[in-house]
Design an enzyme around this catalytic site. Structure first.
Site, mmCIF file in Angstrom:
data_model
loop_
_atom_site.group_PDB
_atom_site.id
_atom_site.type_symbol
_atom_site.label_atom_id
_atom_site.label_comp_id
_atom_site.label_asym_id
_atom_site.label_seq_id
_atom_site.Cartn_x
_atom_site.Cartn_y
_atom_site.Cartn_z
ATOM 1 N N GLN A 8 0.744 -1.235 0.291
ATOM 2 C CA GLN A 8 -0.512 0.311 0.166
ATOM 3 C C GLN A 8 1.006 1.405 -0.225
ATOM 4 O O GLN A 8 0.628 2.289 -0.143
ATOM 5 C CB GLN A 8 -1.303 -0.174 1.121
ATOM 6 C CG GLN A 8 -1.602 -0.903 1.356
ATOM 7 C CD GLN A 8 -3.522 -1.056 2.244
ATOM 8 O OE1 GLN A 8 -2.578 -1.634 3.295
ATOM 9 N NE2 GLN A 8 -4.061 -0.085 2.617
ATOM 10 N N HIS A 26 -1.720 -5.228 -12.826
ATOM 11 C CA HIS A 26 -1.228 -4.832 -14.148
ATOM 12 C C HIS A 26 -1.939 -6.058 -15.350
ATOM 13 O O HIS A 26 -2.239 -5.845 -16.437
ATOM 14 C CB HIS A 26 -0.676 -5.485 -14.389
ATOM 15 C CG HIS A 26 1.039 -4.821 -13.418
ATOM 16 N ND1 HIS A 26 2.333 -4.527 -13.373
ATOM 17 C CD2 HIS A 26 0.853 -3.486 -12.456
ATOM 18 C CE1 HIS A 26 2.407 -3.709 -12.572
ATOM 19 N NE2 HIS A 26 1.752 -2.492 -12.214
ATOM 20 N N ASP A 65 1.947 0.847 -8.074
ATOM 21 C CA ASP A 65 3.597 0.864 -8.541
ATOM 22 C C ASP A 65 4.059 1.505 -8.219
ATOM 23 O O ASP A 65 5.464 1.348 -7.629
ATOM 24 C CB ASP A 65 3.497 1.410 -10.093
ATOM 25 C CG ASP A 65 2.762 0.037 -11.380
ATOM 26 O OD1 ASP A 65 2.634 -1.510 -10.155
ATOM 27 O OD2 ASP A 65 2.984 -0.021 -12.302
ATOM 28 N N ARG A 81 3.958 -0.347 12.863
ATOM 29 C CA ARG A 81 3.970 -1.421 12.354
ATOM 30 C C ARG A 81 3.418 -1.274 11.287
ATOM 31 O O ARG A 81 2.705 -0.680 10.615
ATOM 32 C CB ARG A 81 2.011 -1.981 12.885
ATOM 33 C CG ARG A 81 1.849 -3.076 12.456
ATOM 34 C CD ARG A 81 0.877 -3.633 13.214
ATOM 35 N NE ARG A 81 0.465 -4.779 12.241
ATOM 36 C CZ ARG A 81 -1.166 -4.804 11.005
ATOM 37 N NH1 ARG A 81 -2.042 -4.014 11.478
ATOM 38 N NH2 ARG A 81 -1.044 -5.905 9.640
ATOM 39 N N ASN A 99 -0.748 -11.082 8.461
ATOM 40 C CA ASN A 99 -2.226 -10.317 8.067
ATOM 41 C C ASN A 99 -3.551 -10.697 8.134
ATOM 42 O O ASN A 99 -3.882 -10.725 6.815
ATOM 43 C CB ASN A 99 -1.480 -8.712 8.012
ATOM 44 C CG ASN A 99 -2.922 -7.675 8.040
ATOM 45 O OD1 ASN A 99 -3.139 -7.223 9.139
ATOM 46 N ND2 ASN A 99 -3.584 -7.170 6.671
ATOM 47 N N GLU A 134 -5.119 -3.143 14.280
ATOM 48 C CA GLU A 134 -6.208 -1.970 13.483
ATOM 49 C C GLU A 134 -6.715 -1.216 13.625
ATOM 50 O O GLU A 134 -7.809 -1.978 14.263
ATOM 51 C CB GLU A 134 -6.053 -2.355 11.884
ATOM 52 C CG GLU A 134 -4.772 -2.494 11.200
ATOM 53 C CD GLU A 134 -4.961 -3.081 9.861
ATOM 54 O OE1 GLU A 134 -6.412 -2.959 8.599
ATOM 55 O OE2 GLU A 134 -4.095 -3.863 9.102
HETATM 56 C C1 NAG Z 1 9.401 -0.564 -13.737
HETATM 57 O O1 NAG Z 1 8.380 -0.431 -13.426
HETATM 58 C C2 NAG Z 1 7.712 1.195 -14.365
HETATM 59 C C3 NAG Z 1 6.220 1.372 -14.329
HETATM 60 O O2 NAG Z 1 5.934 1.516 -12.716
HETATM 61 C C4 NAG Z 1 8.186 0.953 -15.582
HETATM 62 O O3 NAG Z 1 8.227 2.384 -16.440
HETATM 63 C C5 NAG Z 1 9.540 0.888 -15.423
HETATM 64 O O4 NAG Z 1 10.518 0.658 -16.901
HETATM 65 C C6 NAG Z 1 10.061 -0.043 -15.387
HETATM 66 N N1 NAG Z 1 11.910 -0.380 -15.131
HETATM 67 C C7 NAG Z 1 12.462 -1.882 -15.059
HETATM 68 C C8 NAG Z 1 14.031 -1.862 -14.818
HETATM 69 O O5 NAG Z 1 11.559 -2.809 -15.389
#
Ligand code: NAG
Length: 491
Positions: A29, A49, A62, A87, A176, A388
């Site tokens: 998170q 994704h 991300d 925590r 959790n 929590e």
């Molecule tokens: C990691 O993820 C991002 C998207 O969140 C992407 O733009 C980036 O190229 C990725 N980096 C690698 C090293 O794969």
């Protein structure tokens, strides 16, 4: 500029001196850095994704709060909150990219080591969750929590974590909210997004309990003498009330399914499944033509392994629902949020409970005291950590008085449970330090004491009124603590 209304209580509402206040987050998170260094892919990375439509605003974790890079700033926030403990959770695939201990990520291991050291330098105790839902995807590909071998894999991971951090971490939470892992994860809402309620969910329940117990026994046998730490797990406990008195017996069964399924095997004197649930499931499975109960039995050896595998009891609590039998033909939606298909139970709320930004979360503080009394009556006087408790809103206003009111009223019920009912609560952790990726709600629902600006690359954190309030409570242990809230210029 606003200043808080000074509240003069008739009687002092104060927690005892040794009582610990903390605040919680979880790795997926807040961290971001989903592909930083050699981190492996978790089921949440994979889920968001491949199935972005599962998240209300099609967002993902991300970057989230970017705590992978901003943890020093987070420690400053914690210091300002005066909390006794923080925590947080460890991302399994950040430390073990393959899911297995054949390869330990140096960067992943260092990230948590630095965080722990940074906390200890400020006198903040790290309370560490080993699993807050981000399973390594390679393990999911092998069946995840439905594969019986996972209890061994989890214990292997636990060994790595104890070896890395056991010298500095004294309170461990293995898993959790197993109900979110097993029931919501297997009711298509959470990762892994599978639909196997009543079958996959129960295999998962059994294996989560065994995984927890093996991690507990490992610590007991090899680390406890040296490190003197405590290990348990924390379960989600939504309290249930019968809608009418006629629904009492059904509600008891619903409590056995939703609360005791994850507690009775560990915290009861007898161990094993809650007897009423075990009987119900055996009967129902037989009626359905199943060769054995869909609730997989424990062997005697497994019962002994799991029973007593705790040093404290952890619980997460947010709200209460009413329970009644579903009307004929009435659909029952998501587990725990709308009802229990297994029992033909529909959940609801009462009109006098006020609403929040989350449809399923109504404000009914008295339910918290009732829950704590039930836990004492059922499982005795073991130390309880509330891991929590928190209030969701739309997050637009720094002046979050409804959240302050929620905390005051829920903490009051904890105090009453302690003082009037003799419940042995020793610590309380609010959820959450800051706004974060709220699973299926994405960033639309906020629970932070700090606002986070997700549109800015800096992910700026700003204290809300509730942060000022909680800092005063943590400092004084007094729920009517005086505090000053200086509103920042309107955004
Ligand atoms: C990691 O993820 C991002 C998207 O969140 C992407 O733009 C980036 O190229 C990725 N980096 C690698 C090293 O794969």
């Amino acid at each position: 500029m606003y200043s808080a209304v000074l509240c003069v209580a008739a009687a002092e509402r104060r927690f005892p001196d040794g009582f610990k206040f903390g605040i919680a987050t979880s790795s997926y998170q807040i961290e971001g850095g989903w592909n930083a260094s050699d981190k492996g892919v978790s089921i949440w990375d994979h889920f968001v994704h491949t199935k972005p439509e599962a998240i209300g605003d099609r967002s993902n974790g991300d970057v989230a709060c970017d705590s992978y890079h901003k943890w020093r700033e987070d420690i400053q926030l914690l210091e300002d909150l005066n909390v006794d403990f923080y925590r947080f959770s460890i991302s399994w695939p950040r430390v073990l990219p393959t899911g297995f201990p054949n390869y330990i990520s140096e960067d992943g291991a260092r990230y948590y080591s630095d965080l722990i050291d940074g906390l200890l330098e400020k006198g903040i105790e790290p309370v560490v969750t080993m699993y807050h839902w981000d399973l390594p995807q390679p393990l999911q590909d092998l069946g995840g929590w439905t594969n019986p071998l996972i209890s061994e894999w989890f214990a292997d991971y636990a060994r790595v974590i104890y070896d890395l951090y056991g010298d500095r971490v004294k309170i461990w939470v293995t898993i959790n909210e197993a109900t979110a892992v097993c029931d919501i994860g297997y009711d298509d809402l959470h990762a892994p997004g599978l639909e196997s309620e009543g079958r996959g969910s129960y295999l998962c329940t059994k294996h989560v309990l065994l995984a927890h117990a093996k991690a507990y026994r490992l610590y007991e046998a090899e680390y406890k003498l040296k490190y003197q730490g405590q290990v348990s797990l924390t379960n989600q406990m939504m309290w249930l009330e019968p809608e009418t008195v006629e629904d009492t017996e059904l509600t008891e069964l619903a409590i056995a399914l939703s609360i005791d399924r994850y507690c009775y095997p560990i915290f009861s004197l007898a161990g094993g499944w809650p007897p009423a649930l075990e009987r119900y499931m055996a009967q129902k499975s037989a009626q359905e033509g199943e060769p054995r109960s869909r609730l997989p039995p424990f062997t005697q050896e497994e019962i002994q392994l799991v029973r007593g595998s705790y040093d404290y009891l952890g619980l997460n609590h947010y709200t209460t629902h009413t329970a009644r039998p579903a009307a004929s033909g009435e659909t029952i939606g998501t587990y725990l949020i709308d009802g229990f298909k297994e029992l033909d139970v529909k959940l609801g709320t009462r009109p006098e409970w006020s609403s929040t930004a989350s449809g399923w979360l109504k404000v009914y503080p008295e339910g918290f005291r009732a829950l704590l009394s039930y836990i004492k009556q059922q499982y005795g006087d073991t130390s309880i950590y509330i891991m929590e408790n928190g209030f969701p809103d739309a997050g637009t206003d720094l002046d979050d008085q409804p959240r302050v009111d929620y905390y005051t009223s829920y903490l009051e019920q904890v105090l009453l449970a302690m003082e009037e009912d003799g419940v042995n609560v020793v610590g309380y952790s609010a959820w959450s330090l800051m706004d974060s990726f709220e699973w299926n709600d994405g960033y639309q629902v906020r629970l932070g004491l700090h606002h986070v600006d997700f549109t800015s690359p800096a992910r700026t954190r700003t204290a809300r009124r509730s942060a000022k309030y909680y800092a005063a409570v943590a400092r004084t242990k007094d729920i009517d603590a005086e505090y000053q809230f200086d509103k920042i210029a309107d955004e």
